[in-house]
Enzyme design. Sequence first.
Site, short mmCIF file in Angstrom:
data_model
loop_
_atom_site.label_atom_id
_atom_site.label_comp_id
_atom_site.label_asym_id
_atom_site.label_seq_id
_atom_site.Cartn_x
_atom_site.Cartn_y
_atom_site.Cartn_z
N ASP A 30 -90.24 -64.61 -16.08
CA ASP A 30 -91.68 -64.53 -16.33
C ASP A 30 -92.38 -65.70 -15.62
OD1 ASP A 30 -93.46 -63.12 -18.92
OD2 ASP A 30 -94.32 -64.77 -17.79
N ASN A 86 -93.95 -56.11 -26.51
CA ASN A 86 -95.35 -56.08 -26.92
C ASN A 86 -95.87 -54.69 -26.59
OD1 ASN A 86 -95.38 -58.78 -27.74
ND2 ASN A 86 -95.86 -59.48 -25.66
N GLN A 93 -99.96 -56.87 -25.29
CA GLN A 93 -99.48 -56.27 -24.05
C GLN A 93 -100.57 -56.36 -22.98
OE1 GLN A 93 -98.12 -52.18 -24.28
NE2 GLN A 93 -97.24 -52.25 -22.23
N VAL A 95 -99.46 -55.94 -19.36
CA VAL A 95 -98.96 -55.15 -18.24
C VAL A 95 -98.42 -53.84 -18.82
CG1 VAL A 95 -97.32 -55.00 -16.34
CG2 VAL A 95 -98.38 -57.20 -16.88
N HIS A 99 -91.75 -53.16 -20.69
CA HIS A 99 -90.88 -54.30 -20.38
C HIS A 99 -90.41 -54.96 -21.65
CE1 HIS A 99 -95.05 -55.70 -20.48
NE2 HIS A 99 -94.59 -56.84 -20.96
N HIS A 101 -89.26 -58.56 -23.17
CA HIS A 101 -89.19 -60.02 -22.99
C HIS A 101 -87.88 -60.48 -23.61
CE1 HIS A 101 -93.61 -60.88 -22.24
NE2 HIS A 101 -93.71 -59.69 -22.80
P1 5GP Z 1 -97.10 -58.59 -21.86
O1 5GP Z 1 -98.23 -59.54 -22.16
O2 5GP Z 1 -97.62 -57.31 -21.25
O3 5GP Z 1 -96.19 -58.35 -23.01
O4 5GP Z 1 -96.20 -59.34 -20.80
C1 5GP Z 1 -96.52 -59.39 -19.44
C2 5GP Z 1 -95.81 -60.61 -18.91
O5 5GP Z 1 -95.74 -60.48 -17.51
C3 5GP Z 1 -96.54 -61.93 -19.20
O6 5GP Z 1 -95.68 -62.77 -19.96
C4 5GP Z 1 -96.86 -62.47 -17.81
O7 5GP Z 1 -96.68 -63.88 -17.74
C5 5GP Z 1 -95.89 -61.72 -16.92
N1 5GP Z 1 -96.37 -61.48 -15.58
C6 5GP Z 1 -97.57 -60.93 -15.23
N2 5GP Z 1 -97.67 -60.80 -13.89
C7 5GP Z 1 -96.48 -61.25 -13.40
C8 5GP Z 1 -95.97 -61.38 -12.06
O8 5GP Z 1 -96.61 -61.02 -11.07
N3 5GP Z 1 -94.72 -61.90 -11.94
C9 5GP Z 1 -93.96 -62.29 -13.00
N4 5GP Z 1 -92.75 -62.80 -12.76
N5 5GP Z 1 -94.42 -62.18 -14.28
C10 5GP Z 1 -95.66 -61.68 -14.46
#
Ligand code: 5GP
Length: 113
Positions: A30, A86, A93, A95, A99, A101
């Site tokens: 991440d 998430n 969430q 993205v 996914h 974590h």
């Molecule tokens: P969410 O908030 O949807 O559960 O998690 C999305 C995660 O993706 C976040 O922790 C964020 O830091 C990570 N993230 C978003 N864009 C990118 C990216 O371009 N590259 C990487 N490695 N992580 C990303």
Amino acid sequence: MAECVFCAIVSGDVPADVVHKSERTVAFRDVNAQAPTHVLVVPRRHEPDLAALSAAAPEDVAAIGTAVADIAAAEGLGEGYRVVFNTGAGAGQTVFHCHAHLLGGRRLEWPPG
Ligand code: 5GP
Ligand code: ZN
């Protein structure tokens, strides 16, 4: 899917620190790590969340579990780790490509925030 950052990482169009690949999954660190180990395990297939992935491709859900176990072993997380999906904006969430974590390498409190 167009304009999905995780699809772009899966295809190699956007760089990432990839730590694990399988036929069905890709895992990478991440960019905003919340623990010494913070890896995202994503299915190659685009589905918005765990429920949609479970309905469309349950074998991908099993593959995420197998990838998590492999990565946890490689990262030396024998003391324990946490796996979080998430789901929905209200749960944080951001993205909308399913996914997991994988968080570890420090003490993890319960309940989560
Ligand atoms: P969410 O908030 O949807 O559960 O998690 C999305 C995660 O993706 C976040 O922790 C964020 O830091 C990570 N993230 C978003 N864009 C990118 C990216 O371009 N590259 C990487 N490695 N992580 C990303
Ligand atoms: Zn996607």
